[in-house]
Write an enzyme that holds these catalytic residues in place. Structure first.
Site, PDB file in Angstrom:
ATOM      1  N   CYS A 340       0.782  -1.240   0.000  1.00 23.12           N
ATOM      2  CA  CYS A 340       0.000   0.000   0.000  1.00 23.12           C
ATOM      3  C   CYS A 340       0.814   1.291   0.000  1.00 23.12           C
ATOM      4  O   CYS A 340       0.483   2.186  -0.780  1.00 23.12           O
ATOM      5  CB  CYS A 340      -1.055   0.011   1.107  1.00 23.12           C
ATOM      6  N   ARG A 369       7.480 -10.458   5.599  1.00 16.00           N
ATOM      7  CA  ARG A 369       7.089 -10.085   6.950  1.00 16.00           C
ATOM      8  C   ARG A 369       7.782 -11.036   7.901  1.00 16.00           C
ATOM      9  O   ARG A 369       7.740 -12.249   7.713  1.00 16.00           O
ATOM     10  CB  ARG A 369       5.578 -10.212   7.153  1.00 16.00           C
ATOM     11  N   GLN A 387       0.530 -11.447  -2.444  1.00 16.16           N
ATOM     12  CA  GLN A 387      -0.918 -11.361  -2.343  1.00 16.16           C
ATOM     13  C   GLN A 387      -1.526 -11.063  -3.715  1.00 16.16           C
ATOM     14  O   GLN A 387      -0.859 -10.501  -4.572  1.00 16.16           O
ATOM     15  CB  GLN A 387      -1.321 -10.217  -1.408  1.00 16.16           C
ATOM     16  N   HIS A 391      -5.438  -2.064  -4.723  1.00 16.21           N
ATOM     17  CA  HIS A 391      -5.975  -0.924  -3.988  1.00 16.21           C
ATOM     18  C   HIS A 391      -6.875  -0.127  -4.903  1.00 16.21           C
ATOM     19  O   HIS A 391      -6.581   0.024  -6.082  1.00 16.21           O
ATOM     20  CB  HIS A 391      -4.838  -0.049  -3.444  1.00 16.21           C
ATOM     21  N   LYS A 471     -14.103  -2.934   7.890  1.00 14.21           N
ATOM     22  CA  LYS A 471     -13.655  -3.907   6.891  1.00 14.21           C
ATOM     23  C   LYS A 471     -14.599  -5.077   6.773  1.00 14.21           C
ATOM     24  O   LYS A 471     -15.433  -5.328   7.641  1.00 14.21           O
ATOM     25  CB  LYS A 471     -12.263  -4.419   7.260  1.00 14.21           C
ATOM     26  N   HIS A 517      -8.251  -1.386   0.587  1.00 16.89           N
ATOM     27  CA  HIS A 517      -7.314  -2.511   0.434  1.00 16.89           C
ATOM     28  C   HIS A 517      -8.182  -3.724   0.178  1.00 16.89           C
ATOM     29  O   HIS A 517      -9.169  -3.917   0.878  1.00 16.89           O
ATOM     30  CB  HIS A 517      -6.531  -2.792   1.716  1.00 16.89           C
TER      31      HIS A 517
END
Length: 663
Positions: A340, A369, A387, A391, A471, A517
RNA sequence: GCCCAUGUGGCUCAGGGGUAGAGCACACCCUUGGUAAGGGUGAGGUCGUGAGUUCGAGUCUCACCAUGGGCUCCA
């Protein structure tokens, strides 16, 4: 005034406008039930669990759910006590803590000077059986809270004392104590079985560490997981299912099917072998097609950024401990843990007008990560992944449409993959949050309206949203009924502000876009892991690394096979020839174990007629098909991403199956 | 990160203080056999890494790494 509703084991209920006496309850549900299920209660033993709840008009309704002593929950709860009793009979110095019922069984946490071993579990199992044979009566007593504290203190059961003191703080004056046999008893609200002998199928499963009250600052306890069922048969079935789940373990399937591997020099980072890479790429192809259909543009953004980027985005503040850093030219860089912030930079690179919105950008960028060593797991929790990330930057008034489009796209993806069993959760504003409530109102409204416009059921997780926006989480429920969070859509009010994103509106004024997102598969890695377990490795043909394997009866047909393989490959079909000089049965076995959708068996007959014999994964055989007929149907199956074979099993299928079963 | 367990040839595993075994896979040979494993021969490991104990260590001890089961965490 409070009323009381009694819910019986068969879910029928009776409501009283006063606190009924035990006798009243027993009378109102009839003598038989009273005798069978409330026998203990008449003698002062509670067989109830109560939940207090408020009616809409503000009056209190106390719902008392009467659990039949035969109910699984009761049996498991009693089994937890049984296990605690067994442990203390074997090792009197071990202290008890708590032992709740969980989804497929129960556990009990012990305070033990040493850890349990697998041999200990066998001992405990034996001891439990021994206790069950005694078939002792289970008796409930109600003790004044002070008596309970003193008694457990004397016994050195400091964790029990802590629990009871908490009850006292809540204003309780009496606590329930259940006795099993002459000497052993435990604090409990109940209900329990009336005699220990009512438990017939109980077994320990595994050992684990756990913290007192789940807090790592508290002492570490020894947890034993176990389960109990109504009878031996159910228990056996459950244990059998556990084995089945193990067989579906994507880590095992990945190795067996040659899809991916791990190496200790790159912990928690998968290596995708050619076959796994095929699946990976096919999934990306699917997503790319959908991106085109739904108006997304694909972009490629950098892997490493100066940490200043993360200061600006706020990730430094909140996500630092999950990031990888590196110093280059005296500057601190970090591998991107998400796309992002980079997308925000690209957004800014060109001046945006309201005509440019919604700006939908997708990125298959590799992310890193750092996950704590204890949480990594196969493909489902890794340290590097990709992923199907995108966006959407849009105006507030476009929000609802974008959300609805996302859900439509998700639904199309999931149904293509045979994953129509999913649930949608809407997480709303948490206590700690940014942004005006009016903005939250409209974002939550947009989410909810989008769901309503599509007539989709959803559940609300109040207060579970991120601090930067509400979300949707999509939980996929797999073939073994296990839920997985894959897709997500998150509204973000934070990043557009942090990066001072703007667009010029129709009014020629500066406005701030909303950022969404969103991901459908989640991460490719995790998705492949979940999907392998869902399908037990039986992938639809379009996703299968090898779609057709050509098996010759003798070496004489090898040239014919090689020719067909070339033809198939020219049609875009992934085909292989098993060239080994083994018997047909041997090669079939291997192809079957590799879960290859189609086997073409080629002998002199096929060569002579220019045909193929097709063996389906299910074992059915279609003889003497023309190659063209086979390849055309197969191409259709692949092109349309069919979940099932397009070939009709032959009419003699039943006979064949009968033959198999008689073997 | 914490607790426990595990770490032996590509895979699955046995062994357990005196210098490594099996099955599968692999290579070669024989066999050319129609729908879930034909036979033989052979190559391949110093037993996760490091240190210690010992005359001698895959085998005991410790540390580390990795994996697994949990806990915890999960923008």
């Amino acid at each position: 005034m409070s009323s009381v509703r009694i819910v019986l084991p068969d879910n029928s209920s009776k409501t009283f406008d006063h606190e009924p006496t035990v006798l009243e309850v027993a009378q109102s549900i009839g003598p038989r039930l009273a005798k069978d299920t409330l026998g203990g209660q008449i003698n002062g033993e509670s067989e109830v669990v109560d939940l207090r709840t408020k009616l809409p008009d503000g009056t209190k309704l106390k719902i008392i759910t009467i659990k039949s002593p035969e109910s699984l929950e009761v049996i498991r709860h009693s089994s937890a006590h049984l296990m605690a009793q067994a442990v203390q009979e074997i090792w009197p110095d071990i202290k008890v803590t708590i032992g709740p019922v969980i989804e497929n069984g129960f556990f009990y946490d012990f305070d033990s000077p040493r850890s349990f071993t697998p041999e200990d579990l066998e001992l405990i199992d034996k001891k439990m059986q021994e206790i069950l044979k005694r078939d002792e009566e289970v008796v409930r007593e109600d003790w004044p809270i002070q008596t309970a504290i003193e008694t457990f203190s004397k016994m050195g059961e400091r964790f029990k004392v802590e629990l009871i003191e908490d009850l006292a703080k809540k204003g309780e004056t009496m606590v329930g104590i259940y006795r099993q046999g002459k000497t052993w008893f435990d604090l409990c609200r109940g209900p329990h079985v009336q005699r220990m002998g009512q438990i017939s199928a109980v077994k320990t499963l595994s050992i684990a560490g756990a913290y007192w009250r789940g807090d790592e600052k508290n002492p570490q306890l020894q947890r034993i997981y176990a389960t109990a069922f109504n009878d031996r048969k159910e228990l056996e079935e459950y244990l059998h299912n556990l084995e089945e789940a193990k067989k579906r373990d994507h880590r095992k399937l990945g190795k067996d099917l040659g899809l991916f591997y791990f190496h200790q020099l790159a912990p928690a980072s998968p290596f995708f072998a050619p076959k796994g890479t095929t699946i990976y790429n096919e999934l990306q192809n699917l997503m790319r097609e959908l991106y085109k259909k739904y108006g997304y543009q694909e972009i490629i953004t950098p892997q490493m950024y100066d940490v200043d980027l993360y200061h600006q985005s706020g990730h430094w503040e909140n996500y630092r401990e999950n990031m990888y850093f590196s110093k280059v030219d005296e500057r601190d860089f970090s591998m991107k843990p998400m796309n992002c912030p980079g997308h925000c930079l690209l957004y800014q690179a060109e001046r945006k007008s309201y005509r440019d919105l919604p700006w939908r950008v997708a990125d298959f960028g590799r992310l890193h990560r750092y996950e704590r060593s204890g949480v990594i797991h196969g493909l489902t929790r890794v340290r590097t992944f990709c992923q199907d990330d995108a966006h959407i930057f849009c105006r507030m008034d476009q929000l609802q449409h974008e959300i609805a489009q996302f859900i439509t796209m998700l639904n199309e993806t999931y149904s293509t993959l045979g994953m129509s069993n999913y649930q949608i959760f809407l997480s709303t504003r948490p206590a700690k949050r940014m942004g005006d409530d009016s903005v939250w109102d409209s974002a939550e409204g947009a989410l909810e309206n989008a769901l309503k416009s599509l007539h989709l059921p959803y559940k609300i997780n109040a207060g579970d949203g991120a601090f930067y926006g509400p979300k949707l989480d999509i939980m996929f429920v797999d073939a073994l009924k296990r839920p997985w969070q894959l897709g997500t859509l998150q509204c973000d009010f934070n990043l557009p502000r942090a990066f001072e994103l703007g667009y010029v509106g129709e009014d020629n004024k500066e406005h701030r876009p909303v950022m969404l997102h969103r991901a459908i598969l989640g991460s490719l890695e995790r998705f492949i892991g979940v999907y392998l377990e869902h399908t037990a490795g039986h992938l639809p043909t379009w996703l299968s690394p090898v779609q057709v394997v050509l098996l010759t009866v003798t070496d004489r047909q090898l040239d014919y096979a090689r020719g067909l393989k070339k033809k198939l490959e020219d049609l875009g079909i992934r085909a292989e020839v098993d060239e080994r000089s083994e018997k047909l049965g041997y090669k079939i076995r291997e192809a079957q174990l590799q879960k290859i959708p189609y086997m073409l068996t080629l002998g002199d007959k096929e060569v002579a007629g220019g045909t193929v014999s097709v063996r389906l994964k299910g074992g059915q055989v279609l003889e003497a098909l023309s190659f063209e007929s086979f390849s055309e149907q197969l191409q259709k199956e692949i092109r349309e991403r069919r979940l099932e074979t397009v070939f009709t099993p032959p009419a003699n299928k039943l006979n064949q199956e009968a033959k198999h079963s008689s073997l």
